[in-house]
Scaffold this motif. Structure first.
Motif, PDB file in Angstrom:
ATOM      1  N   LEU A  10     -40.654 -28.034   3.369  1.00  0.00           N
ATOM      2  CA  LEU A  10     -39.792 -27.254   2.485  1.00  0.00           C
ATOM      3  C   LEU A  10     -39.370 -25.988   3.223  1.00  0.00           C
ATOM      4  O   LEU A  10     -40.205 -25.314   3.824  1.00  0.00           O
ATOM      5  CB  LEU A  10     -40.537 -26.879   1.195  1.00  0.00           C
ATOM      6  N   ILE A  11     -38.099 -25.667   3.136  1.00  0.00           N
ATOM      7  CA  ILE A  11     -37.552 -24.473   3.771  1.00  0.00           C
ATOM      8  C   ILE A  11     -37.103 -23.498   2.687  1.00  0.00           C
ATOM      9  O   ILE A  11     -36.410 -23.896   1.746  1.00  0.00           O
ATOM     10  CB  ILE A  11     -36.327 -24.820   4.654  1.00  0.00           C
ATOM     11  N   ILE A  12     -37.490 -22.239   2.822  1.00  0.00           N
ATOM     12  CA  ILE A  12     -37.012 -21.171   1.952  1.00  0.00           C
ATOM     13  C   ILE A  12     -36.466 -20.091   2.874  1.00  0.00           C
ATOM     14  O   ILE A  12     -37.183 -19.602   3.749  1.00  0.00           O
ATOM     15  CB  ILE A  12     -38.128 -20.597   1.066  1.00  0.00           C
ATOM     16  N   ALA A  13     -35.197 -19.750   2.688  1.00  0.00           N
ATOM     17  CA  ALA A  13     -34.569 -18.798   3.607  1.00  0.00           C
ATOM     18  C   ALA A  13     -33.447 -18.045   2.901  1.00  0.00           C
ATOM     19  O   ALA A  13     -32.949 -18.486   1.870  1.00  0.00           O
ATOM     20  CB  ALA A  13     -34.000 -19.541   4.811  1.00  0.00           C
ATOM     21  N   ASN A  14     -33.077 -16.928   3.491  1.00  0.00           N
ATOM     22  CA  ASN A  14     -31.860 -16.274   3.031  1.00  0.00           C
ATOM     23  C   ASN A  14     -30.698 -16.901   3.808  1.00  0.00           C
ATOM     24  O   ASN A  14     -30.887 -17.789   4.627  1.00  0.00           O
ATOM     25  CB  ASN A  14     -31.948 -14.755   3.196  1.00  0.00           C
ATOM     26  N   SER A  60     -29.993 -26.981   6.185  1.00  0.00           N
ATOM     27  CA  SER A  60     -29.042 -27.708   5.357  1.00  0.00           C
ATOM     28  C   SER A  60     -28.443 -28.888   6.114  1.00  0.00           C
ATOM     29  O   SER A  60     -28.376 -30.006   5.597  1.00  0.00           O
ATOM     30  CB  SER A  60     -27.936 -26.763   4.888  1.00  0.00           C
ATOM     31  N   HIS A  61     -28.034 -28.658   7.344  1.00  0.00           N
ATOM     32  CA  HIS A  61     -27.419 -29.722   8.143  1.00  0.00           C
ATOM     33  C   HIS A  61     -28.413 -30.814   8.523  1.00  0.00           C
ATOM     34  O   HIS A  61     -28.020 -31.957   8.739  1.00  0.00           O
ATOM     35  CB  HIS A  61     -26.741 -29.154   9.386  1.00  0.00           C
ATOM     36  N   LEU A  62     -29.684 -30.466   8.564  1.00  0.00           N
ATOM     37  CA  LEU A  62     -30.724 -31.467   8.810  1.00  0.00           C
ATOM     38  C   LEU A  62     -31.145 -32.166   7.518  1.00  0.00           C
ATOM     39  O   LEU A  62     -32.045 -32.994   7.514  1.00  0.00           O
ATOM     40  CB  LEU A  62     -31.951 -30.823   9.476  1.00  0.00           C
ATOM     41  N   ASP A  63     -30.502 -31.795   6.401  1.00  0.00           N
ATOM     42  CA  ASP A  63     -30.772 -32.364   5.078  1.00  0.00           C
ATOM     43  C   ASP A  63     -32.231 -32.178   4.662  1.00  0.00           C
ATOM     44  O   ASP A  63     -32.850 -33.062   4.069  1.00  0.00           O
ATOM     45  CB  ASP A  63     -30.381 -33.844   5.031  1.00  0.00           C
ATOM     46  N   LYS A  64     -32.777 -30.997   4.990  1.00  0.00           N
ATOM     47  CA  LYS A  64     -34.148 -30.682   4.621  1.00  0.00           C
ATOM     48  C   LYS A  64     -34.224 -30.315   3.143  1.00  0.00           C
ATOM     49  O   LYS A  64     -33.259 -29.841   2.555  1.00  0.00           O
ATOM     50  CB  LYS A  64     -34.671 -29.503   5.455  1.00  0.00           C
ATOM     51  N   ASN A  65     -35.392 -30.517   2.563  1.00  0.00           N
ATOM     52  CA  ASN A  65     -35.669 -30.061   1.215  1.00  0.00           C
ATOM     53  C   ASN A  65     -35.820 -28.546   1.295  1.00  0.00           C
ATOM     54  O   ASN A  65     -36.621 -28.046   2.080  1.00  0.00           O
ATOM     55  CB  ASN A  65     -36.949 -30.709   0.702  1.00  0.00           C
ATOM     56  N   GLY A  66     -35.019 -27.813   0.534  1.00  0.00           N
ATOM     57  CA  GLY A  66     -35.128 -26.372   0.660  1.00  0.00           C
ATOM     58  C   GLY A  66     -34.336 -25.592  -0.355  1.00  0.00           C
ATOM     59  O   GLY A  66     -33.626 -26.133  -1.203  1.00  0.00           O
ATOM     60  N   ASN A 107     -30.411 -32.077  -1.093  1.00  0.00           N
ATOM     61  CA  ASN A 107     -31.777 -31.563  -0.959  1.00  0.00           C
ATOM     62  C   ASN A 107     -31.878 -30.055  -0.815  1.00  0.00           C
ATOM     63  O   ASN A 107     -32.927 -29.482  -1.058  1.00  0.00           O
ATOM     64  CB  ASN A 107     -32.464 -32.195   0.265  1.00  0.00           C
ATOM     65  N   PHE A 108     -30.823 -29.423  -0.398  1.00  0.00           N
ATOM     66  CA  PHE A 108     -30.858 -27.995  -0.079  1.00  0.00           C
ATOM     67  C   PHE A 108     -30.005 -27.242  -1.091  1.00  0.00           C
ATOM     68  O   PHE A 108     -28.778 -27.375  -1.106  1.00  0.00           O
ATOM     69  CB  PHE A 108     -30.331 -27.777   1.349  1.00  0.00           C
ATOM     70  N   LYS A 109     -30.653 -26.477  -1.955  1.00  0.00           N
ATOM     71  CA  LYS A 109     -29.971 -25.815  -3.068  1.00  0.00           C
ATOM     72  C   LYS A 109     -30.021 -24.296  -2.932  1.00  0.00           C
ATOM     73  O   LYS A 109     -30.911 -23.743  -2.288  1.00  0.00           O
ATOM     74  CB  LYS A 109     -30.617 -26.207  -4.403  1.00  0.00           C
ATOM     75  N   ALA A 110     -29.077 -23.649  -3.573  1.00  0.00           N
ATOM     76  CA  ALA A 110     -29.002 -22.188  -3.546  1.00  0.00           C
ATOM     77  C   ALA A 110     -29.546 -21.594  -4.833  1.00  0.00           C
ATOM     78  O   ALA A 110     -29.369 -22.148  -5.920  1.00  0.00           O
ATOM     79  CB  ALA A 110     -27.562 -21.747  -3.346  1.00  0.00           C
TER      80      ALA A 110
END
Length: 81
Positions: free
Chosen positions: A17-21, A30-36, A55-58
């Motif tokens: 899981l990725i959490i980032a600004n 996002s481009h790697l389609d990671k869950n985040g 998978n990657f939401k804002a």
């Protein structure tokens, strides 16, 4: 010490899981389609920078200083379930 872009991509790719600004690593995730989850204030929008996918939401708030930990944790729990 800075890490190489190759190492950064490898770390992101191995993460559950990725959490980032809104930064380069978030766009890589996002481009790697990671869950985040990417955190946005009012500087721009997720739509404008085309960062969201399946998978990657804002998580967008008016001001990041007003974003509380409980809100972020709720979103994380949703992503992990």
């Amino acid at each position: 010490e800075p890490i190489s872009i190759k190492k950064l991509v490898s770390l992101i790719n191995d993460a559950k899981l990725i959490i980032a600004n809104d930064t380069g690593p978030a766009h890589i995730a996002s481009h790697l389609d990671k869950n985040g989850l990417v955190l946005f204030g009012n500087h721009t929008s997720a739509k404008k920078v085309s960062i969201e996918n399946f998978n990657f939401k804002a998580l967008t708030v008016k001001s990041l200083k007003d974003l509380d930990v409980d809100t972020v944790f709720r979103e994380i729990k949703t992503k992990l379930n």
